[in-house]
Scaffold this motif. Structure first.
Motif, PDB file in Angstrom:
ATOM      1  N   CYS A 107     -28.608 -31.063  27.823  1.00 40.44           N
ATOM      2  CA  CYS A 107     -29.119 -31.293  29.315  1.00 40.44           C
ATOM      3  C   CYS A 107     -30.376 -30.803  29.375  1.00 40.44           C
ATOM      4  N   THR A 108     -31.135 -31.277  30.250  1.00 38.70           N
ATOM      5  CA  THR A 108     -32.628 -31.202  30.224  1.00 38.70           C
ATOM      6  C   THR A 108     -33.127 -30.229  31.263  1.00 38.70           C
ATOM      7  N   GLY A 109     -32.194 -30.235  32.451  1.00 45.96           N
ATOM      8  CA  GLY A 109     -32.725 -29.135  33.353  1.00 45.96           C
ATOM      9  C   GLY A 109     -31.438 -28.472  34.094  1.00 45.96           C
ATOM     10  N   PHE A 110     -31.737 -27.384  34.812  1.00 45.48           N
ATOM     11  CA  PHE A 110     -30.789 -26.530  35.438  1.00 45.48           C
ATOM     12  C   PHE A 110     -31.400 -25.829  36.585  1.00 45.48           C
ATOM     13  N   THR A 111     -30.267 -25.838  37.483  1.00 44.22           N
ATOM     14  CA  THR A 111     -30.511 -24.769  38.660  1.00 44.22           C
ATOM     15  C   THR A 111     -29.484 -23.853  38.841  1.00 44.22           C
ATOM     16  N   TYR A 112     -29.755 -22.568  39.016  1.00 46.00           N
ATOM     17  CA  TYR A 112     -28.487 -21.834  39.073  1.00 46.00           C
ATOM     18  C   TYR A 112     -28.797 -20.867  40.287  1.00 46.00           C
TER      19      TYR A 112
ATOM     20  N   ALA B 146     -35.573 -39.451  35.214  1.00 41.67           N
ATOM     21  CA  ALA B 146     -36.075 -38.586  35.858  1.00 41.67           C
ATOM     22  C   ALA B 146     -35.532 -37.419  35.290  1.00 41.67           C
ATOM     23  N   LEU B 147     -34.694 -37.313  34.556  1.00 38.59           N
ATOM     24  CA  LEU B 147     -33.716 -36.293  33.985  1.00 38.59           C
ATOM     25  C   LEU B 147     -34.713 -35.472  33.164  1.00 38.59           C
TER      26      LEU B 147
ATOM     27  N   ILE C 182     -23.951 -22.761  37.857  1.00 35.68           N
ATOM     28  CA  ILE C 182     -25.003 -23.380  37.022  1.00 35.68           C
ATOM     29  C   ILE C 182     -24.862 -24.925  37.338  1.00 35.68           C
ATOM     30  N   THR C 183     -25.766 -25.657  37.796  1.00 39.73           N
ATOM     31  CA  THR C 183     -25.832 -27.025  38.014  1.00 39.73           C
ATOM     32  C   THR C 183     -26.856 -27.702  37.120  1.00 39.73           C
ATOM     33  N   SER C 184     -26.093 -28.975  36.501  1.00 40.59           N
ATOM     34  CA  SER C 184     -27.142 -29.823  35.776  1.00 40.59           C
ATOM     35  C   SER C 184     -26.796 -31.220  35.976  1.00 40.59           C
ATOM     36  N   VAL C 185     -27.787 -31.901  36.172  1.00 44.29           N
ATOM     37  CA  VAL C 185     -27.718 -33.445  36.229  1.00 44.29           C
ATOM     38  C   VAL C 185     -27.729 -34.009  34.965  1.00 44.29           C
ATOM     39  N   THR C 186     -26.934 -34.707  34.414  1.00 35.74           N
ATOM     40  CA  THR C 186     -27.030 -35.462  33.159  1.00 35.74           C
ATOM     41  C   THR C 186     -26.457 -36.733  32.802  1.00 35.74           C
TER      42      THR C 186
ATOM     43  N   ILE D 102     -46.015 -30.123  37.197  1.00 33.77           N
ATOM     44  CA  ILE D 102     -44.713 -29.941  36.898  1.00 33.77           C
ATOM     45  C   ILE D 102     -44.140 -28.651  37.659  1.00 33.77           C
ATOM     46  N   GLY D 103     -42.837 -29.054  37.961  1.00 35.01           N
ATOM     47  CA  GLY D 103     -42.153 -27.779  38.855  1.00 35.01           C
ATOM     48  C   GLY D 103     -42.138 -28.371  40.277  1.00 35.01           C
ATOM     49  N   ASP D 104     -42.624 -29.577  40.709  1.00 34.14           N
ATOM     50  CA  ASP D 104     -42.805 -29.957  41.736  1.00 34.14           C
ATOM     51  C   ASP D 104     -41.194 -30.247  42.374  1.00 34.14           C
ATOM     52  N   GLY D 105     -40.085 -30.812  41.589  1.00 34.25           N
ATOM     53  CA  GLY D 105     -38.898 -30.618  41.982  1.00 34.25           C
ATOM     54  C   GLY D 105     -38.192 -32.022  41.706  1.00 34.25           C
ATOM     55  N   LYS D 106     -36.872 -32.141  42.183  1.00 32.92           N
ATOM     56  CA  LYS D 106     -36.077 -33.070  41.974  1.00 32.92           C
ATOM     57  C   LYS D 106     -35.165 -33.423  43.070  1.00 32.92           C
ATOM     58  N   ILE D 107     -35.033 -34.672  43.386  1.00 33.04           N
ATOM     59  CA  ILE D 107     -34.059 -35.147  44.452  1.00 33.04           C
ATOM     60  C   ILE D 107     -32.845 -35.596  43.689  1.00 33.04           C
TER      61      ILE D 107
ATOM     62  N   VAL E 231     -32.578 -31.537  47.296  1.00 30.01           N
ATOM     63  CA  VAL E 231     -33.697 -31.554  46.917  1.00 30.01           C
ATOM     64  C   VAL E 231     -34.066 -30.233  46.617  1.00 30.01           C
ATOM     65  N   ILE E 232     -34.600 -30.037  45.378  1.00 31.73           N
ATOM     66  CA  ILE E 232     -35.029 -28.632  44.584  1.00 31.73           C
ATOM     67  C   ILE E 232     -36.517 -28.573  44.900  1.00 31.73           C
ATOM     68  N   VAL E 233     -37.090 -27.664  45.598  1.00 31.21           N
ATOM     69  CA  VAL E 233     -38.665 -27.697  45.799  1.00 31.21           C
ATOM     70  C   VAL E 233     -39.092 -26.286  45.534  1.00 31.21           C
TER      71      VAL E 233
ATOM     72  N   ILE F 235     -34.211 -38.399  41.418  1.00 30.14           N
ATOM     73  CA  ILE F 235     -35.791 -38.887  41.665  1.00 30.14           C
ATOM     74  C   ILE F 235     -36.753 -37.591  41.128  1.00 30.14           C
ATOM     75  N   ARG F 236     -37.731 -37.884  40.442  1.00 28.86           N
ATOM     76  CA  ARG F 236     -38.503 -36.753  40.161  1.00 28.86           C
ATOM     77  C   ARG F 236     -39.809 -36.923  41.148  1.00 28.86           C
ATOM     78  N   VAL F 237     -40.187 -35.728  41.837  1.00 34.73           N
ATOM     79  CA  VAL F 237     -41.011 -35.753  42.726  1.00 34.73           C
ATOM     80  C   VAL F 237     -42.289 -35.944  42.233  1.00 34.73           C
ATOM     81  N   ARG F 238     -42.740 -35.387  41.095  1.00 32.90           N
ATOM     82  CA  ARG F 238     -43.910 -35.410  40.557  1.00 32.90           C
ATOM     83  C   ARG F 238     -44.431 -36.862  40.188  1.00 32.90           C
ATOM     84  N   THR F 239     -43.520 -37.666  39.525  1.00 34.71           N
ATOM     85  CA  THR F 239     -43.877 -38.924  39.109  1.00 34.71           C
ATOM     86  C   THR F 239     -43.123 -39.955  39.897  1.00 34.71           C
TER      87      THR F 239
END
Ligand code: ADP
Ligand code: ADP
Ligand code: ADP
Lengths: 116, 400, 400, 400, 116, 116
Positions: free
Chosen positions: A25-30, A115-116, A62-66, E90-95, E6-8, A104-108
């Motif tokens: 897993c590359t990202g997490f939100t908890y 986007a993971l 803990i949430t992870s999208v993968t 980095i850190g801007d977030g994900k959808i 959305v994680i922001v 979707i990755r907001v940054r890019t």
């Protein structure tokens, strides 16, 4: 892609996250949540020697999208990290798997597995 | 009063004032988060309302001359109270009048209508507190004079009857009339234990003013009162800790704080009259009686939410009776019985008067249109902070 | 004592008592939220336990006659301590005995077994605190008498050796024996910075009683002690702020509070002996030494969690040695060496005795069945609030 | 000073020091959670910085001899201030110099650059506070001497002009120059109401030292000052409660606390000069004027975030003018006009000087490279706790 | 219907919600979370001048359920509101986008898109 | 299996959970959230007699994963427990239903409906 939501005991958060990262897993939100499973709640002190029955207890979700392909590996590593002892105990937690149609990755503005 | 005693009484008065916010946090931490402002405000508003009532007529009813039962209106707005000694006494006593009704609020918090409470404060201080204060502490008061003997009456150094038993009985009246909280059977956890300990600590700190100030001078009596206050509180705290460990296996923070408060309550009437030995004994008695009083109350249907009767009522009774037992030279253990009997009479008189008149006041407030004791169901479910005060205690939704 | 001094010593005693809850919040804010009750209770319970120990035998061992090394049991339960002066002194000193072991708890918090700690309190006050207190502050004590000269011994106005160095060395012993916290390498953020500043503020407030009360009178020495206490604390606070800005670019609130406490520690032994100039100098030295002591400790494997040794140990050493340097008339800068040497002897004696005996006590407690120093892994992971106290500090799941 | 007065002034000084952390929590509770450390630190750092400034040159500029407008540098580092009376006075006055600039911070919190603020503290105490303090409280000061008559000048018992009006005007200057907060129109709720009430309670407690200490003795004046302080605060609090109920239907906790502070402000200049009647009248006037001042300010575009001008400025003006009206023997209601006119002159002089010089100082700081008044947009959005202090106030993500 | 999660950064919540409302979302639910993406965590002060490495940082998760047809517009408006500067950081977030099978409004028992 | 997410007024949490349990849900997870529907926000006191407009208000989100067959019963019981009065009021809440592809119980490694 799948979303893995794991409900665990608060004291296991770091161990479980480490195990999930190990499994790919590359990202997490908890976040802190309160929960109740088939367990019957716990007894808590209500301040002054009294004892009270609390049906719901603090947990962390803990949430992870993968990628879907990683599901089995991640689930197995979660189980071994979150289980109390060999037998497991009531309150050890649950894992919920669901489909995610897009990320979707907001940054890019990348989307999908990029986007993971 | 010499300047040293004025210095001490000024700070003692400030300390007793601070006890009311201390109580606000002690109580505020014990309730649910949706009622913390409400619970804190029950105490805080007492500073506003009772200060005014006391200055206008409360002091005069309690200490403005008069006979065995009540003072006069001669010192309305403190007229005639002009010298340093008189004003200092009026100020110090004001702080006691402020905290006493605030103590009661632990019984009915989380469901008592705030507007009604404000009216209750005015009536209760006038009709219950001022008379009992007059009986016990004014030289003409019937309990001060004594009932059975010729050697003077009940011994209440700093307010075991006037403050604690009085508040404890009013608490029973209020808890009974306002009824049980909705959902109380689900078990309610204190929402903020650090606040409970902060409050108990401020109470302990302020109590030195309460007890060691009650001799109205910076002298040896004040020093002894200070010493025995601390000793009794420490012992009662440890009794609660030990009993809590026996019953639950853990050292409960709320239990330790509660035990300390119970010990402080118990030593209050005795502070100027007993020594270290008496303080140790009273600490043990206080801890045991109040701890089991809470356990017993838990078995009843009376929702005295924060156990005001168990802690202040029972704690005060143990102290008042204990004063009759341990008071140096005049207590039971010195072979004298007068003080013991006078104190029991004072306890009973206070209990009956406080219960009856408090019930009456509350009954009347309950039927006055626009008042009423109990918050509506939806107000109670929403929490009184939003319902009665229009505020949320903690805002953490991170926005802006 | 005249009434003015009694007034001052009463309130000074109350102020010093309040420092212990102040410390509880200072420490409580610095730990993780799952250990805040535990950390607060380490301090709060000391009020209960040490008050009793002190009244029963602690005072007597420290101040009840005796020879160069220890007092007697003559004043057991304060028998024979009957007059205002004696009781006032016993009370004031009690407050010091309460806070000193509470200071140590910053070293081992978040993983020290609470029941063992309660036993530790009794033993440590009896076997470490009371003897050192006797050495330095009783007229028969060997450090009070002095080792090298004839002009009297070490100068410790309010407890640089007895309180701070003593606690700092016990902190090393405890941190070493209990071991590092699990997960400490992930980096632990203070869970509640407002509590840290609240605690530091209460400590500062109470420290006026601690230092300006240590002359046991309301006189010019008390006023000077008050002034230099505030000055040194302010300077050390600003030194920490400036060093923090140099190293991190920001004005760290926890850093400012820590610097203030360090300055208060350093001025403690010197408060009655130096003037404004000395206070300014000590403030700078205190800030620099304690700040870098914390940075150095961070590089070691010793998990003195809240840097008790760096702040109280080093801060106390700077103060005790500094007193030998800056003390009016007798310090090094006045060309005298006796006080300087006596103070260095007192520092070393305190360091060695405290470290050795604390280690012994802890080693023994560690092997007693049913006790043991360290909480179990799962207790530590769950947080000591739940594990040792059965309580959650903050309940916010919004239900009911 | 006799020992009783020393005892009182020691504790009064400690009480006034405690007011600054009290203010920190009062203000800290009113802001959003992401700015609470910043808001608390604005006050807390004032203890560090202003203590040093005061000891070095602030006291000397205010009270070190000199003419009608400013003192000298003769007492640099308090040299020559050696006796108990002198040091006590310097210490007590120091606490006033600490809190006054902290009061201003309520106007510009949530967006003012912290480093600039630290420089501002030094300049403002030197260039605004010390001069006005000299004018009003030094025997050579032009307002102390009086402008129109021969019977002495303005009456300011404890700082209506020097502290409150002064801070209130500087608040206008700062709020105007720093500009409105981003997002303020979304409506900002206080993030922690218990902190607001804790802070207000500590302020009330400390204010007894502030006002009853300002006579510099433990005597009848101190007792009266204590009594009228409490009375006026209670009345103004209840006026706010009642007006709040009329306008919003609820008993707002923040409103009650604000009303209490307003009443304390208003009685400050009057405390030693009026009786209970005057205190009741001033309480009503204070409550009404400050409550509606807040409502009016809300209609302007001036983002005086915590209404420093409405509470301290208007509250102070009501008090200073009211002192001219109600002061026993010399007030307007006793048919005298001198004190009334002198007080109005003092109010106007303070208002003009404070506004102009504060504006100048801030304008200059705004253009100095590396300083500047306003935080960057992203710092403000992130919250000043992270941006300026590198800390989060509350850490609750449950990990480890 | 789809659920948009959305994680922001916390400081962007209001701007992002406003942008989403503009793009047609009618309701929102948000909450404080803690998260960690591919970013390596941040350095934080640990109180006393020490510096420590924090792997997870505070974020806010905004959830809105809306019609599938609005997906693109909403995602675009989120990106422009949540992105730091032109480059993004980095850190801007994900959808995260997922399917929702039904929505019911409690007040009226309406379901489906009528309940949005 | 489906995931039922319910947003309700905080004071209704226990009543709604009891109703859901009655209707057959076996486990629950809930958390504090802040939300905004089509309702226009509420007026709040901002401390000192001023009145301010708050667009989002505190809510609680209750999540329960259960069999698809129970959906109707559970939704009906939620509506009757969460609705204010007979008419319902703005702010009473929303129910979101989505598919869950798998559930695993950590303690036993059971998956699918056995894990509920
Ligand atoms: N069906 C469910 N829906 C939502 N959350 C659930 C469900 N079952 C369990 N949980 C969550 O998982 C946590 C742990 O469940 P647990 O008590 O270990 O389940 P079990 O007793 O079935 O092993 C609960 O506290 C709750 O938060
Ligand atoms: N795969 C994921 N699963 C769950 N949450 C994620 C995931 N990736 C990122 N997040 C959340 O999004 C937040 C921001 O991610 P970010 O650091 O901007 O990602 P990136 O570094 O890939 O741009 C993280 O703090 C985390 O809360
Ligand atoms: N489309 C949506 N997406 C996410 N959450 C929503 C949505 N609509 C409503 N909510 C959540 O449900 C809560 C209650 O909505 P409510 O005001 O009762 O809706 P309505 O006004 O449509 O009846 C809101 O505060 C919000 O948290």
């Amino acid at each position: 892609m799948i979303k893995i939501e794991v409900i665990v005991r608060p004291e296991r958060v770091n161990v479980v996250i480490d195990a999930m990262a190990e499994a790919g897993c590359t990202g997490f939100t908890y976040q802190n949540v309160t929960g109740r499973g088939t367990q019957e709640g716990i007894e808590v002190f209500t301040g002054r020697g009294g004892v009270s029955h609390r049906v719901a207890v603090p947990k962390v979700c803990i949430t992870s999208v993968t990628e879907k392909s990683k599901q089995k590996k991640v689930v197995d590593s979660i189980i071994s990290a979150a289980k109390s002892g060999d037998e497991g105990q009531i309150g050890d937690g649950k894992i919920f798997i669901s489909e995610i149609s897009d990320v979707i990755r907001v940054r890019t503005s990348d989307s999908g597995t990029n986007a993971l | 009063m010499d300047s040293g005693s004025i210095a001490w009484m000024l700070i003692a008065s400030a300390l007793v004032l601070l006890m009311t916010p201390g109580l606000a946090f002690f109580y505020g931490g014990l309730v649910r988060g949706k009622n913390v402002i409400s619970t804190i405000m029950y105490s805080f508003i007492s500073i506003g309302i009772v200060s005014i009532v006391w200055v206008l007529w409360g002091y005069s009813l309690a200490f403005g001359g008069g006979g065995a039962f009540i003072g006069t209106f001669d010192n309305f707005a403190l007229s005639g109270v002009d010298d340093a000694d008189g004003q200092m006494f009026a100020v110090f006593q004001m702080m006691f009048a402020i905290i006493t009704p605030a103590l009661i609020t632990g019984a009915f918090c989380e469901r008592f209508n705030f507007k009604t409470y404000m009216v209750f404060l005015v009536l209760w201080v006038t009709l219950v507190y001022a008379p009992i204060c007059h009986w016990v502490w004014h030289e003409n008061g019937w309990l001060f004079q004594g009932v059975i003997g010729t050697e003077g009456g009940a011994l209440d150094f700093a307010g075991g009857t006037v403050v604690h038993i009085n508040a404890g009985m009013a608490a029973i009246a209020a808890a009974a009339l306002v009824g049980r909280r909705r959902n109380v059977d689900r078990g309610i956890e204190p929402h903020n234990v650090p606040y409970v300990i902060l409050g108990a600590s401020i109470l302990w700190f302020g109590w030195f003013g309460f007890n060691a100030g009650s001799g109205l001078a910076a002298n040896g009596t004040a020093v002894t009162a200070f010493l025995v206050t601390n000793t009794c509180a420490a012992v009662a705290m440890m009794v609660w800790v030990i009993l809590g460990m026996i019953h639950g296996g853990k050292v409960n923070g709320v239990g330790a704080a509660s035990g300390a408060v119970a010990g402080l309550v118990t030593i209050t009437p005795a502070a100027g009259f007993v020594g270290v030995g008496g303080a140790l004994a009273l600490g043990v008695l206080s801890g045991v009686f109040t701890f089991y009083a809470v356990q017993l109350r838990n078995k009843t249907s009376l929702d005295d939410a924060l156990d005001v009767f168990a802690i202040h009522g029972i704690g005060g009774i143990v102290g008042a009776v204990g004063t009759g037992i341990f008071a140096t030279s005049v207590g039971l253990i010195y072979g004298k019985t007068d003080a013991f009997i006078e104190n029991i009479i004072a306890v009973l008189a206070t209990m009956i008067y406080s219960l009856v008149v408090s019930l009456l006041i509350l009954k009347i407030l309950d039927v006055i249109p626009g008042l009423g004791l109990r918050s509506s169901e939806s107000d109670e479910d929403n929490g009184l902070d939003i319902s009665d005060h229009g505020e949320r205690a903690y805002v953490a939704d991170g926005a802006d």
